[in-house]
Design an enzyme around this catalytic site. Structure first.
Site, PDB file in Angstrom:
ATOM      1  N   GLY A  50       4.764   3.203  13.596  1.00  0.00           N
ATOM      2  CA  GLY A  50       5.577   1.991  13.800  1.00  0.00           C
ATOM      3  C   GLY A  50       5.251   1.329  15.135  1.00  0.00           C
ATOM      4  N   LYS A  68       0.841  -1.207   0.000  1.00  0.00           N
ATOM      5  CA  LYS A  68       0.000   0.000   0.000  1.00  0.00           C
ATOM      6  C   LYS A  68       0.870   1.249   0.000  1.00  0.00           C
ATOM      7  CE  LYS A  68      -1.764   2.407   3.344  1.00  0.00           C
ATOM      8  NZ  LYS A  68      -1.498   3.740   2.795  1.00  0.00           N
ATOM      9  N   GLY A 128       7.661   4.400   7.748  1.00  0.00           N
ATOM     10  CA  GLY A 128       6.814   5.542   8.075  1.00  0.00           C
ATOM     11  C   GLY A 128       7.235   6.127   9.406  1.00  0.00           C
ATOM     12  N   GLU A 157       5.668   6.866  15.324  1.00  0.00           N
ATOM     13  CA  GLU A 157       4.381   6.763  16.009  1.00  0.00           C
ATOM     14  C   GLU A 157       3.564   5.589  15.450  1.00  0.00           C
ATOM     15  OE1 GLU A 157       2.267  10.328  15.237  1.00  0.00           O
ATOM     16  OE2 GLU A 157       0.503   9.678  16.354  1.00  0.00           O
ATOM     17  N   GLU A 175      11.258  15.067  15.002  1.00  0.00           N
ATOM     18  CA  GLU A 175      11.485  15.010  13.561  1.00  0.00           C
ATOM     19  C   GLU A 175      10.543  16.005  12.891  1.00  0.00           C
ATOM     20  OE1 GLU A 175      10.026  11.554  11.423  1.00  0.00           O
ATOM     21  OE2 GLU A 175      11.863  11.534  10.256  1.00  0.00           O
ATOM     22  N   GLU A 229      11.053   0.656   9.401  1.00  0.00           N
ATOM     23  CA  GLU A 229      11.998   1.718   8.995  1.00  0.00           C
ATOM     24  C   GLU A 229      11.316   3.030   9.336  1.00  0.00           C
ATOM     25  OE1 GLU A 229      14.929   1.170   7.790  1.00  0.00           O
ATOM     26  OE2 GLU A 229      14.830  -0.926   7.209  1.00  0.00           O
ATOM     27  N   CYS A 233      13.790  10.690   5.847  1.00  0.00           N
ATOM     28  CA  CYS A 233      13.908  10.059   7.173  1.00  0.00           C
ATOM     29  C   CYS A 233      15.293  10.270   7.767  1.00  0.00           C
ATOM     30  CB  CYS A 233      13.596   8.572   7.058  1.00  0.00           C
ATOM     31  SG  CYS A 233      14.573   7.760   5.804  1.00  0.00           S
TER      32      CYS A 233
END
Ligand code: NAD
Length: 791
Positions: A249, A192, A244, A247, A397, A266, A300
């Site tokens: 994750g 997705k 992604g 949070e 981040e 990741e 990232c």
């Protein structure tokens, strides 16, 4: 402006990339059927759609089918149906398909690049020169892994149907990082894309149709968090690969706890860009531009924290400001554009909000004096100075074009500041002294370190994080393991231990010497904090001795001792090897005693007990021998650079051991962790803990530094829970009942520790498969250090 004025200003004129091909594709495509399931284009069963629009103008690009649970289910079914044939096909057959995908992408690379820039807003120079070529390289590189699978990964099989969920910042590249290794390993996928950037995945599915990908091997569904959650929770999926935010994750770690699904995450980062005073400052400025303003900072591994040595800070910041003033903010399809729009208004608002909060907390935010395009989600590059280490801009981040700046005095302070984050994705070190850079790199808690460079990626080199940046690697050999299941000698299910204060023991077993075994913490025998003991029964149900009933405080003390033990992780591999050999030697000297103990406690025959002791000694020997052989690699990516894939210890590893073969299982778990330089907090078999407490003296005589191994006896389930929640435990290996394993996985989200459980089953510890690389691999993190060469 006349020609003379233009000549003096040296301004670039516009250099727009043609978009007619992409517009024609958009106009011709029937987006009402944009789910690619079982080789066919389908509308969402529920008829829902969502919109994707152009970040540079806000204009609608397409209405995309929004997959619901029924569509996800159909995709998983298709992937499951295609799995047996695909995984049984020859490596060569799969290699040809991967190669065909790569070649077909090459033939359409400009369309991919333009479409990506239109949908995401990234400058065409980046999508054309970085995203798309790297994505293609990934497929071609992995064709080779498909073909060499049996040679390179013996005793492994494809993990099965894989669910993959990706973000919007590198839509095609993240898709390639996910799909290429999965197909090479023989898995089938349901992927997705992110809801902001669905388009290049649709073009990719068209490529799959043409490149001979069998139906159902690649399924691409579209949608937002709900569709993502439906993938994560689908019982027909054996592995989730997610890229992604940290949070989400954590939500996924919790949702998959106890499901037995393999998981790689990741996640986000707050990477340090460290400039020493002997750096080539002009090169470092160029590196920094790439480090933080590449893809508008929506990266990232963006070097979003500039740490610059005090002596050069002023001069360096002045140069950065000059360079920032020259960055061109504008249309992503202009080949001169350095900075395009952010992906969406929500992202723009988030970035603005974080800057405002950072300023409120004392940061001084500077932006060049430049005009922004009148429409679109643009944001000027921003430099924040006066940032304290606790400022939101230094900790969160931002995922936008914002650089937080701090200074440091010396190397130690640089390392300390760099590691002062819950993330651990990447770091960049600038110094003309390569000795210094290579001294610093291993001390940085990050999965990737670039020396005098930044944002270097390659399909042959693993990429992934430490700490809350997630676990697992993408790319190269280590990335392949994420899609393979190692053959382990799985044993019977572990039953939950009976709760209660003590086990029923009638009277002292005549063969036993009275024992008051304590805990073993920081190299010393320590009384349990609660001052309670646990009775230990012999095989005949008599009292064989008592051990300390460890509690939360004891685990905390043990973790503190393990964390404080520097001599072990700092020791050379040869040194660790010698200590483990010595451990084996000392155990061998007491083999008879341990064999008798096994008979007394477990009721095995004398022969079986002797064999377990011998196997334990042999296993110590094995890991002593492997301590200096399970090494990293050197990669040679297609650039003037060597990439050192270093094996580093995970850190503090908690181990909860089961009851069967209690001496052998304890050694089989503790020895590989120690061999790789981890420090250990071990909870031995709840039923037969005396085998571990008898080891105290062996350990004391074996030259293991204080704190390298700590042993806390007690209730496994309770102590596993404490270890799982402890944020200073980096890894947890757990062989306990299914419920305890599931809870520990769910409880591990605080620091996203690396949890390995037997999913409620034990192993046959005597089998040769219960030793070797499969264990060592869990005892390390792979750090890729990129070192460019040449002038
Ligand atoms: P995000 O976590 O919001 O979304 C990522 C994906 O997850 C999207 O496809 C989204 O639809 C889906 N999703 C959202 N909620 C979900 C849920 N509850 N269950 C399942 N799926 C769900 O992240 P984003 O904003 O799209 O991307 C930015 C983040 O990605 C940043 O934190 C960035 O650092 C990270 N990232 C990491 C890497 C890496 O390799 N480490 C690479 C790129 C981006």
């Amino acid at each position: 402006m006349n020609i003379l004025e233009r000549y003096h200003a040296m301004e670039y004129g516009p250099a727009p990339e043609a978009r007619n091909e992409a517009d024609a594709w958009l106009a011709a495509r029937d987006f009402s059927k944009s789910l690619f399931i079982d080789g066919a284009w389908k509308a969402a069963a529920g008829g829902k759609t969502f919109e994707t629009s152009e970040p540079s103008s806000g204009k609608l690009l397409a209405k995309i089918s929004d997959a619901g649970a029924a569509d996800i289910d159909a995709a998983v079914q298709a992937a499951a149906k295609a799995l047996p044939k695909w995984s049984a096909s020859s490596g060569y057959a799969r290699a040809k398909v991967l190669y065909a995908i790569g070649r077909a992408m090459q033939r359409h690379q400009r369309l991919f690049a333009v479409l990506e820039s239109i949908d995401n807003g990234k400058p065409i120079r980046e999508s054309r020169d970085i995203d798309v070529p790297l994505a293609i390289r990934h497929f071609i590189h992995h064709a080779g892994w498909a073909q060499t699978l049996e040679n390179d990964f013996p005793d492994h099989k494809p993990v099965g149907v894989v669910g993959q969920v990706i973000p919007w910042n590198f839509p095609l590249l993240m898709l390639a990082w996910k799909i290429a290794p999965a197909l090479a390993a023989g898995c089938t996928v349901v992927l997705k894309p992110a809801e902001f950037t669905p388009l290049t995945a649709i073009l990719f599915a068209e490529i799959c149709e043409r490149a001979g990908v069998p139906k159902g091997v690649v399924n691409i569904v579209q949608g937002g968090p709900e569709a993502g959650a439906a993938i994560v929770n689908h019982p027909g999926i054996q592995k989730i690969a997610f890229t992604g935010s940290s949070e989400v994750g954590k939500i996924i770690r919790k949702a998959t706890a106890g499901s037995g699904k393999k998981l790689s995450l990741e996640l986000g980062g707050k990477s340090a860009f460290i400039v020493f005073e002997d750096a080539d400052l002009d090169s470092a400025v160029e590196g920094l531009v790439d480090g933080i303003w590449f893809n508008q900072g929506q990266v990232c591994c963006a070097g979003s924290r500039l740490l610059v040595q005090e002596g050069v800070a002023e001069a360096f910041i002045a140069k950065v400001k000059v360079r920032m003033s020259r960055l061109r903010v504008g249309s992503p399809l202009d080949k001169n554009t350095d900075i395009g729009p952010l992906v969406d208004r929500t992202q723009l608002d988030r970035v603005k909000g974080l800057i405002a909060e950072g300023a409120k907390q004392g940061a001084v935010c500077w932006q060049p004096d430049a005009a922004l395009p009148s429409s679109g989600y643009y944001h000027l590059p921003t430099l924040a100075t006066g940032v304290s280490p606790a400022n939101i801009l230094a900790q969160e981040e931002v995922f936008g074009p914002v650089l937080a700046t701090m200074t440091f005095r010396n190397t130690e302070e640089a390392i300390e500041l760099a590691n002062n984050t819950r993330y651990g994705l990447a770091a960049s070190v600038w110094s003309e002294n390569v000795n210094l850079a290579l001294h610093v790199a291993p001390q940085l808690k990050a999965g990737v370190v670039w020396v005098n460079g930044t944002n270097m990626f390659d399909a042959a080199c693993g990429f992934g994080g430490y700490r809350e940046s997630g676990f697992g690697r993408e790319g190269g050999r280590e990335g392949m393991f994420e899609y393979l299941a190692a053959k382990l000698p799985v044993g019977p299910a572990i039953k939950p231990a009976a709760t209660g204060s003590a086990q029923p023991v009638e009277q002292v077993d005549g063969t036993a010497i009275d024992r008051t075994a304590k805990l073993f913490i920081g190299g010393k025998q320590a009384r349990p904090d609660g001052n309670y003991s646990l009775s230990v029964a012999s095989a005949r149900g008599k009292l064989a001795g008592e051990v300390g009933l460890g509690n939360r405080k004891d685990i905390r003390d043990a973790v503190a001792a393990a964390r404080a033990c520097k001599p072990w992780p700092d020791a050379t591999a040869y040194n660790r090897s010698q200590v483990l050999y010595y451990f084996a030697e000392n155990l061998s000297g007491r083999a008879d005693e341990f064999a008798a103990r096994l008979v007394q406690l477990t009721g095995v025959t004398a022969k079986a007990a002797r064999e377990e002791v011998e196997q334990s000694i042999e296993r110590l020997f094995l890991y002593a021998g492997l301590a200096d052989k399970f090494e990293g690699r050197v990669h040679q990516p297609p650039a003037r650079v060597v990439t050192l894939a270093l094996h580093e210890p995970v850190g503090v590893v908690g181990i909860v051991a089961p009851d069967n073969q209690p001496l052998l299982n304890f050694i089989s778990l503790v020895a590989p962790a120690l061999a790789m330089g981890n420090t250990v907090v071990a909870v031995p078999s709840e039923r037969h803990p005396l085998l571990a407490t008898d080891l105290y003296q062996v350990i004391e005589y074996s030259d293991l530094p204080a704190g390298a191994i700590n042993i806390v006896t007690g209730r496994s389930a309770e102590l596993a829970g404490v270890l799982a929640k402890h944020d200073d435990v980096d890894g947890l290996w757990l062989f306990a009942d299914a419920d305890t394993c599931a809870k520990a996985e769910a409880d591990s989200i605080g620091n996203l520790k690396r949890v390995w459980t037997g999913n409620g089953r034990t192993l046959d510890w005597g089998s040769g498969e219960a030793a070797g690389d499969a264990f060592l691999r869990r005892a390390i993190e792979v750090k890729n250090v990129w070192v460019p060469y040449g002038d």
